[in-house]
Write a protein that holds these residues in place. Structure first.
Motif, PDB file in Angstrom:
ATOM      1  N   VAL A 773       0.862  -1.185   0.000  1.00  0.00           N
ATOM      2  CA  VAL A 773       0.000   0.000   0.000  1.00  0.00           C
ATOM      3  C   VAL A 773       0.903   1.241   0.000  1.00  0.00           C
ATOM      4  CG1 VAL A 773      -1.775   1.274   1.251  1.00  0.00           C
ATOM      5  CG2 VAL A 773      -1.847  -1.235   1.148  1.00  0.00           C
ATOM      6  N   ILE A 774       0.777   2.067  -1.002  1.00  0.00           N
ATOM      7  CA  ILE A 774       1.693   3.196  -1.228  1.00  0.00           C
ATOM      8  C   ILE A 774       0.980   4.515  -0.864  1.00  0.00           C
ATOM      9  CG2 ILE A 774       3.021   4.441  -2.968  1.00  0.00           C
ATOM     10  CD1 ILE A 774       3.330   1.815  -4.471  1.00  0.00           C
ATOM     11  N   ALA A 775       1.738   5.371  -0.194  1.00  0.00           N
ATOM     12  CA  ALA A 775       1.272   6.736   0.126  1.00  0.00           C
ATOM     13  C   ALA A 775       2.253   7.746  -0.459  1.00  0.00           C
ATOM     14  CB  ALA A 775       1.139   6.924   1.624  1.00  0.00           C
ATOM     15  N   TYR A 776       1.696   8.834  -0.965  1.00  0.00           N
ATOM     16  CA  TYR A 776       2.499   9.871  -1.600  1.00  0.00           C
ATOM     17  C   TYR A 776       2.457  11.137  -0.737  1.00  0.00           C
ATOM     18  CZ  TYR A 776       1.891   6.835  -5.670  1.00  0.00           C
ATOM     19  OH  TYR A 776       1.862   5.773  -6.513  1.00  0.00           O
ATOM     20  N   SER A 777       3.594  11.810  -0.618  1.00  0.00           N
ATOM     21  CA  SER A 777       3.643  13.085   0.145  1.00  0.00           C
ATOM     22  C   SER A 777       4.776  13.937  -0.399  1.00  0.00           C
ATOM     23  CB  SER A 777       3.844  12.799   1.631  1.00  0.00           C
ATOM     24  OG  SER A 777       5.096  12.159   1.856  1.00  0.00           O
ATOM     25  N   ILE A 778       4.554  15.263  -0.274  1.00  0.00           N
ATOM     26  CA  ILE A 778       5.599  16.210  -0.674  1.00  0.00           C
ATOM     27  C   ILE A 778       6.374  16.578   0.566  1.00  0.00           C
ATOM     28  CG2 ILE A 778       6.067  18.490  -1.675  1.00  0.00           C
ATOM     29  CD1 ILE A 778       3.467  18.228  -3.246  1.00  0.00           C
ATOM     30  N   ILE A 779       7.655  16.208   0.574  1.00  0.00           N
ATOM     31  CA  ILE A 779       8.462  16.440   1.771  1.00  0.00           C
ATOM     32  C   ILE A 779       9.443  17.600   1.569  1.00  0.00           C
ATOM     33  CG2 ILE A 779       8.267  14.030   2.495  1.00  0.00           C
ATOM     34  CD1 ILE A 779      11.068  13.594   1.421  1.00  0.00           C
ATOM     35  N   GLY A 780       9.454  18.156   0.400  1.00  0.00           N
ATOM     36  CA  GLY A 780      10.320  19.332   0.155  1.00  0.00           C
ATOM     37  C   GLY A 780       9.817  20.138  -1.021  1.00  0.00           C
ATOM     38  N   ARG A 781       9.878  21.498  -0.906  1.00  0.00           N
ATOM     39  CA  ARG A 781       9.356  22.373  -1.952  1.00  0.00           C
ATOM     40  C   ARG A 781      10.367  23.495  -2.210  1.00  0.00           C
ATOM     41  NH1 ARG A 781       3.468  21.936  -1.987  1.00  0.00           N
ATOM     42  NH2 ARG A 781       2.805  20.510  -0.314  1.00  0.00           N
ATOM     43  N   ARG A 782      10.357  23.954  -3.434  1.00  0.00           N
ATOM     44  CA  ARG A 782      11.175  25.118  -3.790  1.00  0.00           C
ATOM     45  C   ARG A 782      10.527  25.775  -4.999  1.00  0.00           C
ATOM     46  NH1 ARG A 782      16.179  27.137  -2.779  1.00  0.00           N
ATOM     47  NH2 ARG A 782      17.228  28.289  -4.469  1.00  0.00           N
ATOM     48  N   GLY A 783      10.413  27.083  -4.964  1.00  0.00           N
ATOM     49  CA  GLY A 783       9.822  27.847  -6.058  1.00  0.00           C
ATOM     50  C   GLY A 783       9.282  29.165  -5.577  1.00  0.00           C
ATOM     51  N   PRO A 784       8.760  29.953  -6.495  1.00  0.00           N
ATOM     52  CA  PRO A 784       8.222  31.260  -6.088  1.00  0.00           C
ATOM     53  C   PRO A 784       7.096  31.095  -5.064  1.00  0.00           C
ATOM     54  CG  PRO A 784       8.539  31.167  -8.469  1.00  0.00           C
ATOM     55  CD  PRO A 784       8.813  29.827  -7.966  1.00  0.00           C
ATOM     56  N   ARG A 785       6.182  30.241  -5.330  1.00  0.00           N
ATOM     57  CA  ARG A 785       5.104  29.984  -4.370  1.00  0.00           C
ATOM     58  C   ARG A 785       4.830  28.478  -4.379  1.00  0.00           C
ATOM     59  NH1 ARG A 785      -0.684  31.376  -4.468  1.00  0.00           N
ATOM     60  NH2 ARG A 785      -0.378  32.085  -6.581  1.00  0.00           N
ATOM     61  N   PRO A 786       5.706  27.685  -3.723  1.00  0.00           N
ATOM     62  CA  PRO A 786       5.625  26.215  -3.865  1.00  0.00           C
ATOM     63  C   PRO A 786       4.384  25.613  -3.233  1.00  0.00           C
ATOM     64  CG  PRO A 786       7.288  26.841  -2.239  1.00  0.00           C
ATOM     65  CD  PRO A 786       6.855  28.112  -2.881  1.00  0.00           C
ATOM     66  N   GLU A 787       3.745  26.321  -2.286  1.00  0.00           N
ATOM     67  CA  GLU A 787       2.563  25.741  -1.663  1.00  0.00           C
ATOM     68  C   GLU A 787       1.366  25.744  -2.596  1.00  0.00           C
ATOM     69  OE1 GLU A 787       2.859  30.088  -0.769  1.00  0.00           O
ATOM     70  OE2 GLU A 787       4.174  28.365  -0.576  1.00  0.00           O
ATOM     71  N   SER A 788       1.570  26.253  -3.815  1.00  0.00           N
ATOM     72  CA  SER A 788       0.462  26.271  -4.779  1.00  0.00           C
ATOM     73  C   SER A 788       0.127  24.861  -5.288  1.00  0.00           C
ATOM     74  CB  SER A 788       0.834  27.177  -5.971  1.00  0.00           C
ATOM     75  OG  SER A 788       1.099  28.493  -5.544  1.00  0.00           O
ATOM     76  N   PHE A 789       0.982  23.929  -5.053  1.00  0.00           N
ATOM     77  CA  PHE A 789       0.739  22.567  -5.558  1.00  0.00           C
ATOM     78  C   PHE A 789       0.588  21.588  -4.392  1.00  0.00           C
ATOM     79  CE2 PHE A 789       3.228  24.831  -8.722  1.00  0.00           C
ATOM     80  CZ  PHE A 789       2.494  24.646  -9.869  1.00  0.00           C
ATOM     81  N   ARG A 790      -0.283  20.627  -4.567  1.00  0.00           N
ATOM     82  CA  ARG A 790      -0.477  19.566  -3.565  1.00  0.00           C
ATOM     83  C   ARG A 790      -0.551  18.193  -4.278  1.00  0.00           C
ATOM     84  NH1 ARG A 790      -5.409  17.283  -2.931  1.00  0.00           N
ATOM     85  NH2 ARG A 790      -4.818  16.641  -0.839  1.00  0.00           N
ATOM     86  N   ILE A 791      -0.315  17.180  -3.515  1.00  0.00           N
ATOM     87  CA  ILE A 791      -0.334  15.803  -4.061  1.00  0.00           C
ATOM     88  C   ILE A 791      -1.329  14.953  -3.293  1.00  0.00           C
ATOM     89  CG2 ILE A 791       1.543  14.959  -2.559  1.00  0.00           C
ATOM     90  CD1 ILE A 791       2.467  13.271  -4.975  1.00  0.00           C
ATOM     91  N   ASP A 792      -2.082  14.163  -4.021  1.00  0.00           N
ATOM     92  CA  ASP A 792      -3.044  13.240  -3.384  1.00  0.00           C
ATOM     93  C   ASP A 792      -2.254  12.067  -2.778  1.00  0.00           C
ATOM     94  OD1 ASP A 792      -4.895  11.004  -2.992  1.00  0.00           O
ATOM     95  OD2 ASP A 792      -6.342  12.253  -4.076  1.00  0.00           O
ATOM     96  N   PRO A 793      -2.383  11.848  -1.458  1.00  0.00           N
ATOM     97  CA  PRO A 793      -1.562  10.787  -0.831  1.00  0.00           C
ATOM     98  C   PRO A 793      -1.909   9.387  -1.329  1.00  0.00           C
ATOM     99  CG  PRO A 793      -3.194  11.639   0.720  1.00  0.00           C
ATOM    100  CD  PRO A 793      -3.255  12.540  -0.475  1.00  0.00           C
ATOM    101  N   LYS A 794      -3.072   9.185  -1.873  1.00  0.00           N
ATOM    102  CA  LYS A 794      -3.456   7.856  -2.328  1.00  0.00           C
ATOM    103  C   LYS A 794      -3.107   7.643  -3.798  1.00  0.00           C
ATOM    104  CE  LYS A 794      -7.328   7.058   0.858  1.00  0.00           C
ATOM    105  NZ  LYS A 794      -8.769   6.739   0.964  1.00  0.00           N
ATOM    106  N   THR A 795      -3.445   8.581  -4.632  1.00  0.00           N
ATOM    107  CA  THR A 795      -3.289   8.387  -6.060  1.00  0.00           C
ATOM    108  C   THR A 795      -1.990   8.955  -6.602  1.00  0.00           C
ATOM    109  OG1 THR A 795      -4.412  10.449  -6.608  1.00  0.00           O
ATOM    110  CG2 THR A 795      -5.783   8.483  -6.329  1.00  0.00           C
ATOM    111  N   GLY A 796      -1.365   9.901  -5.873  1.00  0.00           N
ATOM    112  CA  GLY A 796      -0.153  10.545  -6.371  1.00  0.00           C
ATOM    113  C   GLY A 796      -0.426  11.639  -7.385  1.00  0.00           C
ATOM    114  N   ASN A 797      -1.702  12.033  -7.553  1.00  0.00           N
ATOM    115  CA  ASN A 797      -2.041  13.094  -8.493  1.00  0.00           C
ATOM    116  C   ASN A 797      -1.640  14.452  -7.896  1.00  0.00           C
ATOM    117  OD1 ASN A 797      -3.110  11.335 -10.349  1.00  0.00           O
ATOM    118  ND2 ASN A 797      -5.195  11.481  -9.531  1.00  0.00           N
ATOM    119  N   ILE A 798      -0.956  15.254  -8.683  1.00  0.00           N
ATOM    120  CA  ILE A 798      -0.538  16.607  -8.268  1.00  0.00           C
ATOM    121  C   ILE A 798      -1.490  17.596  -8.942  1.00  0.00           C
ATOM    122  CG2 ILE A 798       1.296  18.322  -8.351  1.00  0.00           C
ATOM    123  CD1 ILE A 798       3.274  16.008  -8.351  1.00  0.00           C
TER     124      ILE A 798
END
Length: 945
Positions: A773-798
């Motif tokens: 069973v796989i879970a996806y998470s963003i553990i590091g970000r970099r960019g002008p406004r990196p919090e603008s993107f999120r990832i679905d922990p189940k499907t891995g869709n960004i």
């Protein structure tokens, strides 16, 4: 071979072989015969044609349809008997010189019909031949021709029967029809069966006896009544006879009569004497003239018959005997005996007095003519002569009497001997006293009164002989004596006693009174078994009514008292039988050692006395093992759950097997039928082991077949199915399939609306269950406004969370952690997702330089939160059953998860293809064949337009 057709002779074709038994004419002789017959036929042709023409014109109307039926032909063949099937006898078409299509392949004139051949009837002759309907070739059939059997048959098709050799030929007659009608003819085929030497001479009786007088002169000829028979003919029949052993006095000669029958004669070659040898036994051998010759033999006993060539002879010429003057009439004086070496009536001897014997001697001494016994005819008179010369003749048939002399001296007696007068107490018949055994001591037998006829002399009496008897004076009488027993009599020790009561007077004269005592048997002995314990053995699975042993008990008693009957004891099973008379012990049913190995019961031996007596013996029967049971597994199927990476040669499980047989038959060897290169099994303990560590990701289960073979001869075996299920261990981190590189990037248009999917991270895990069973998470970000993107922990869709502004242009780098839910320690992988927000890609080299730099990203230790339902409830107490249930659920869940992931991948792949057709300029496949250069060099554009 000679073929006769409508008055002409034709030679058979040259294809026939004389070695096959057919007989042919030489070619030169054939031409002579053929030309002669043709010339003869030419001289008579014109005359016959006129007659035929006249008859044809006269009867052309109503009778012309019968014209062809007058044509008849006769063919003659000969062959040996006993030929195999398929031997060519003759070709009717060629031998008849028919100009039609008689055989396949022969040319015919146009329009001329094809001839056919058939047997007119399927009689006895048709069984031995086969006729080709098209070619007319006649062959031998599968039924071999036996001339001797054939010619003894009667009926159609046979010319003669052959009970004895005959000069007449043995013929096989056939009628063959030639069709069609315009060429019709009836062919008479005669096949002569030639004899071969296939029968050995045989005498009618196995033993023959021939009598020869002992005075037969030399060269005497005696016919042997039963000569040997041989069904064969000519030289193959009996030719000679001989004796295996002629003893130097016999030989054989053979005479042949006018009909050719040979009779053996026995010829005497030496002198015979029955008194030296009564018979001669030898073998008479008959030999035929075949090549090689065959022999037959019988036992010939030559008896030498007696003739009266010997006369009676006495061994002694004179015999001296004495007789007391007081002897009574009937007293035996002497017996003479003469011998005649002849037999039967020739050896009969009669005795008579010579004419020289005076009449007084004849009157005093009686001579038995048959036995030669001489007895006193009357009491000797005091005035009779004291010496008698008796000349006696032994008379034989046709012989001069033999002579002997008996001198009888009479001793004058002045005193009379004592007298013994018995009075029997016990049962007595004709001087024999009958006493029962076990009679008490001092049982009285008889009183004896002793008398002196002259009353002058003292008489003493005593007992002479052996036995448990005594003779004692019976007081107060002086001349009375009592005979009684001294100990009990035993019939089994001695049945008959002979004792004498002897009376002596003072002058030395005595008299004997002989008494016989017969002991009568009583039932005083019980039957006795030789052994009180009778040990037997028998193999199991015996035949019904199998013989076990024959009991034998002896009883020393006689008659019915000693007759023993046998009976089973009450403890004997019902399927054992004991013959009452013979003592044969049998078992009526099959014994099974696995059901019962030992039997123990009693048998009784009972005699027929009154009252009967009996004895007991114990019978023990050991049922010997037979290999009649195959090894038996405790379970038909075995299942073992083993964690993967289990160490090599570790114990996977124990396979239990039993064999109901014993000894070598019950020894079981286990082996793995398939997969033996990976798995081994301990033959003695049944422990199953793997040679190497097992990896579930390479193979999740194994199915083995284990064979159990016992040690019997022949060995029996059985198999069981073994299923090994590998339990998953979290030994594989998730594998990211997309993106395929940390340096690939994706173009995101600023006009992208919030909530729109940008890309996805796709990973798989080779483990199963929770470990996969796989879970996806963003553990590091970099960019002008990196919090603008999120990832679905189940499907891995960004997805895009917020709208992008003018100041949000630039490169965004998201470090995605892909983690499984393994126990006890989850495993993870990371991937860098690069997003370039801009209207277009104006300077790819600049972007690539940014991607090559090590990103300065702060790692977030936030773990993805995914709600996972528990797979099992906590049990209050440990139990194997819940564990197995849980493992089964996990396995089932793993299979379901893998199936679901496969379906999901297929659906996602189809969805991506659909989406790429609408919004994407570049398609990114997920089948592992992604072009990395394309991903790195050419960005993807995402927009809502």
């Amino acid at each position: 071979m000679t073929a006769v057709s409508e008055g002409m002779n034709y030679q058979g074709t040259g294809r026939r072989s004389q070695a096959l038994g057919a007989s042919w004419l030489p070619r030169s002789r054939h031409r002579q015969l053929e030309m002669g017959h043709l010339r003869s036929a030419g001289r008579t042709t014109s005359h016959r044609n006129l007659q035929h023409l006249f008859l044809f014109l006269l009867f052309i109307g109503p009778f012309n349809c019968f014209a062809s039926y007058s044509r008849a032909t006769e063919l003659f063949y000969s062959l040996n008997e006993g030929l195999p099937a398929g031997v060519l006898i003759g070709s009717l078409a060629q031998d008849l010189r028919l100009h039609g299509v008689a055989a396949e392949g022969l040319p015919t004139r146009r329009g001329e019909p094809v001839l056919s051949f058939s047997l007119a009837s399927q009689g006895l002759g048709g069984q031995y031949v086969s006729l080709d309907n098209r070619s007319g070739e006649l062959h031998t059939s599968a039924l071999q021709i036996d001339r001797e059997a054939l010619c003894l048959e009667t009926g159609a098709g046979l010319s003669a029967s052959l009970p004895a050799p005959s000069s007449e030929p043995c013929l096989l007659l056939l009628d063959v029809l030639v069709l069609p009608q315009e060429h019709f003819r009836l062919v008479k085929v005669k096949i002569s069966i030639r004899d071969v030497n296939d029968n050995a001479p045989r005498f009618p009786v196995p033993n023959m006896r021939l009598w020869v007088p002992e005075n037969a002169p030399i060269d005497t000829r005696l016919a042997i009544e039963h000569p040997a028979l041989d069904p064969d003919l000519g030289t193959n029949a009996v030719q000679t006879y001989r004796l295996k052993d002629d003893y130097g006095v016999f030989t054989l000669d053979v005479e042949e009569n006018e009909s050719g029958e040979r009779t053996p004669y026995l010829i005497v070659m030496g002198a015979l004497d029955r008194e030296d040898r009564e018979e001669y036994v030898t073998l008479i051998i008959a030999e035929d003239g075949g090549t090689p010759p065959l022999l037959g033999s019988a036992t010939l006993t030559i008896g030498i018959s007696d003739i009266n060539d010997n006369c009676p002879q006495f061994s002694d010429s004179q015999l001296n005997v004495t007789v007391y003057g007081n002897s009574s009439a009937g007293t035996h004086v002497a017996t003479i005996h003469a011998v005649d070496m002849d037999l039967g009536s020739n050896a009969q001897i009669s005795y008579s007095y010579s004419q020289k014997v005076p009449q007084p001697s004849r009157d005093l001494f009686h001579l038995d003519e048959s036995t030669g016994a001489i007895k006193l005819s009357s009491k000797i008179d005091g005035d009779a002569p004291r010496l008698h010369r008796l000349t006696i003749l032994a008379n034989g048939p046709g012989c001069i009497p033999a002579v002997t002399t008996v001198l009888v001296s009479i001793i004058k007696v002045m005193l009379r001997p004592p007298e013994v007068v018995p009075r029997f107490i016990a049962n007595e018949v004709e001087g024999v006293v009958y006493l029962k055994e076990l009679e008490p001591v001092n049982t009285p037998i008889a009183f004896f009164t002793i008398k002196d006829p002259d009353e002058k002399y003292k008489v003493d009496c005593f007992l002479d002989g052996n036995g448990p008897f005594k003779l004692s004076p019976y007081k107060p009488y002086n001349n009375e004596y009592l005979l009684e027993t001294t100990r009990p009599l035993d019939y089994e020790v001695q049945q008959l006693y002979e004792i004498s009561v002897v009376a002596w007077n003072s002058e030395g004269f005595h008299v004997n009174k002989i008494i016989k005592v017969q002991v009568l048997d009583d039932n005083d002995n019980s039957p006795i078994f030789p052994q009180q314990l009778i040990e037997l053995s028998i193999e199991e699975n015996n035949a019904p009514n199998a013989f076990l042993t024959k009991l034998h008990a002896t009883d020393a008693d006689s008659g019915e008292r000693g007759k023993v009957s046998y009976f089973l004891g009450p403890d004997a099973p019902s399927y054992f039988s004991l013959d009452k008379t013979t003592g044969v012990l049998t078992v009526s049913t099959q014994l099974d050692r696995e059901e019962k190995e030992k039997y123990r019961y009693t048998v009784k031996a009972i005699d027929s006395g009154l009252p009967p007596r009996e004895s007991l013996a114990t019978v023990t029967i050991t049922v010997l093992d037979k290999n009649d049971n195959s090894p038996r597994f405790i379970n038909k199927d075995f299942s073992f759950f083993v964690p993967e990476n289990f160490p090599g040669f570790g114990e996977i499980g124990v396979i239990s097997v039993t064999d109901a047989d014993s000894g070598q038959n019950g020894w079981v060897a286990l082996s793995v039928v398939n997969g033996s290169d990976i798995f081994v099994i301990d033959t003695g303990k049944g422990v199953l082991r793997a040679k190497v560590s097992l990896d579930r990701e390479q193979q999740s289960s194994y199915v083995l077949w284990v064979e159990a073979v016992d040690g019997g001869d022949p060995a029996l075996s059985s198999t069981a199915k073994i299923t090994i299920l590998l339990l998953d261990i979290n030994d594989n981190p998730p594998l990211v399939l997309f993106p395929q590189s940390n340096t690939s990037y994706l173009l995101v248009l600023p006009s992208t609306l919030p909530g729109s999917p940008i890309t996805e991270v796709y990973a798989v895990d080779k483990d199963t269950g929770m470990n996969a069973v796989i879970a996806y998470s963003i553990i590091g970000r970099r960019g002008p406004r990196p919090e603008s993107f999120r990832i679905d922990p189940k499907t891995g869709n960004i997805t895009l969370e917020e709208s992008l502004m003018q100041n949000d242009y630039g490169l965004y780098r998201l470090l995605v952690k892909v983690s499984d839910h393994g126990y006890p320690e989850p495993l993870h992988s990371t991937i860098m997702v690069n997003l370039f927000v801009n209207d277009t890609v104006s300077n790819e080299s600049y972007i690539e330089s940014l991607l090559r730099k090590e990103p300065d990203i702060n790692i977030e230790e936030k773990e993805p939160q995914i709600s996972i339902e528990p797979t099992h409830k906590k049990m209050e107490s440990p139990s194997c059953v819940p564990t197995l249930v849980a493992l089964s659920i996990i396995s089932l869940g793993s299979i379901t998860l893998v199936t679901g992931m496969g379906i999901y991948i297929c659906l996602r792949k189809g969805k991506k293809h659909h989406r790429a057709d609408e919004n994407l300029e570049v398609q990114i496949p997920l089948n592992g064949r992604i072009d990395l250069h394309m991903l790195e060099k050419k960005p993807m554009e995402i927009s809502n337009i």
